[in-house]
Scaffold this motif. Structure first.
Motif, short mmCIF file in Angstrom:
data_model
loop_
_atom_site.label_atom_id
_atom_site.label_comp_id
_atom_site.label_asym_id
_atom_site.label_seq_id
_atom_site.Cartn_x
_atom_site.Cartn_y
_atom_site.Cartn_z
N SER A 226 -0.18 3.45 -10.60
CA SER A 226 -0.34 2.02 -10.35
C SER A 226 0.27 1.62 -9.01
CB SER A 226 0.35 1.21 -11.46
OG SER A 226 -0.24 1.45 -12.71
N LEU A 227 -0.29 0.58 -8.45
CA LEU A 227 0.25 -0.05 -7.24
C LEU A 227 -0.01 -1.54 -7.33
CD1 LEU A 227 -0.85 2.05 -4.10
CD2 LEU A 227 1.49 1.64 -4.88
N GLY B 38 0.83 -1.20 0.00
CA GLY B 38 0.00 0.00 0.00
C GLY B 38 0.85 1.24 0.00
N GLY B 39 0.19 2.39 -0.18
CA GLY B 39 0.92 3.66 -0.17
C GLY B 39 0.14 4.76 -0.82
N PRO C 250 -9.14 8.51 -7.35
CA PRO C 250 -9.30 8.90 -5.94
C PRO C 250 -10.32 8.04 -5.19
CG PRO C 250 -9.14 10.85 -7.31
CD PRO C 250 -9.21 9.68 -8.24
N GLU C 251 -11.34 7.58 -5.90
CA GLU C 251 -12.36 6.74 -5.25
C GLU C 251 -11.87 5.34 -4.93
OE1 GLU C 251 -12.68 8.53 -8.07
OE2 GLU C 251 -13.99 7.50 -9.53
N ASP C 252 -10.65 5.01 -5.35
CA ASP C 252 -10.05 3.72 -4.97
C ASP C 252 -9.39 3.81 -3.60
OD1 ASP C 252 -9.01 3.37 -8.38
OD2 ASP C 252 -10.67 2.31 -7.39
N THR C 253 -9.36 4.97 -3.03
CA THR C 253 -8.74 5.17 -1.72
C THR C 253 -9.47 4.37 -0.65
OG1 THR C 253 -7.90 7.37 -2.25
CG2 THR C 253 -8.26 6.88 0.08
N GLY C 254 -8.69 3.75 0.24
CA GLY C 254 -9.28 3.00 1.32
C GLY C 254 -8.27 2.05 1.94
N VAL D 198 -4.31 2.39 1.03
CA VAL D 198 -4.05 2.87 -0.32
C VAL D 198 -4.70 4.26 -0.43
CG1 VAL D 198 -4.53 2.56 -2.77
CG2 VAL D 198 -3.92 0.59 -1.35
N THR D 199 -3.91 5.23 -0.79
CA THR D 199 -4.41 6.59 -0.95
C THR D 199 -4.08 7.08 -2.35
OG1 THR D 199 -4.07 7.06 1.40
CG2 THR D 199 -4.37 8.95 -0.06
#
Length: 120
Positions: free
Chosen positions: A17-18, A9-10, A86-90, A116-117
């Motif tokens: 990408s992550l 995460g990060g 941004p909506e993938d943040t969590g 994940v931010t």
């Protein structure tokens, strides 16, 4: 020893990408999955894969952007996340699941979660 250990995460910019990894020691013959929980929202299934790796499921919101895979020799499941929004943040949680059931009803064990931010 039965354990789930997430990593990867990060903070990433939109469009980036992550790759998340989850070492799932002792769960070779179980389905594995990734769930996430955004602030103020319920935990949701993102993607799940069955024990053989031949069957996968994805949430509609991540189809075409995320790819789940597993390495049975390493007892590890991965989530490649591309074109992040941004909506993938969590907080992303690895889980041991029944088959490739991503509903949350068939979860046997949860990992500790990794943040994940997605932000500029």
């Amino acid at each position: 020893q039965l354990q789930l250990v997430e990593s990867g995460g990060g903070l990433v910019q939109p469009g980036g990408s992550l790759t998340l990894s989850c070492a799932a020691s002792g769960f070779t013959f179980y389905g594995l999955g990734w769930f996430r929980q955004a602030p103020g929202k319920e935990r949701e299934g993102v993607s799940c894969i069955n024990s053989s790796g031949g069957r996968t499921k994805y949430a509609d919101s991540v189809k075409g952007r995320f790819t789940i895979s597993r390495d049975k020799a390493k007892d590890t499941v991965y989530l490649q996340m591309d074109s992040l929004k941004p909506e993938d943040t969590g907080v992303y949680y690895c889980a041991v699941v029944r088959g490739n059931d991503c509903s949350g009803a068939g979860v046997y064990r949860w990992g500790q979660g990794t943040q994940v931010t997605v932000s500029s």
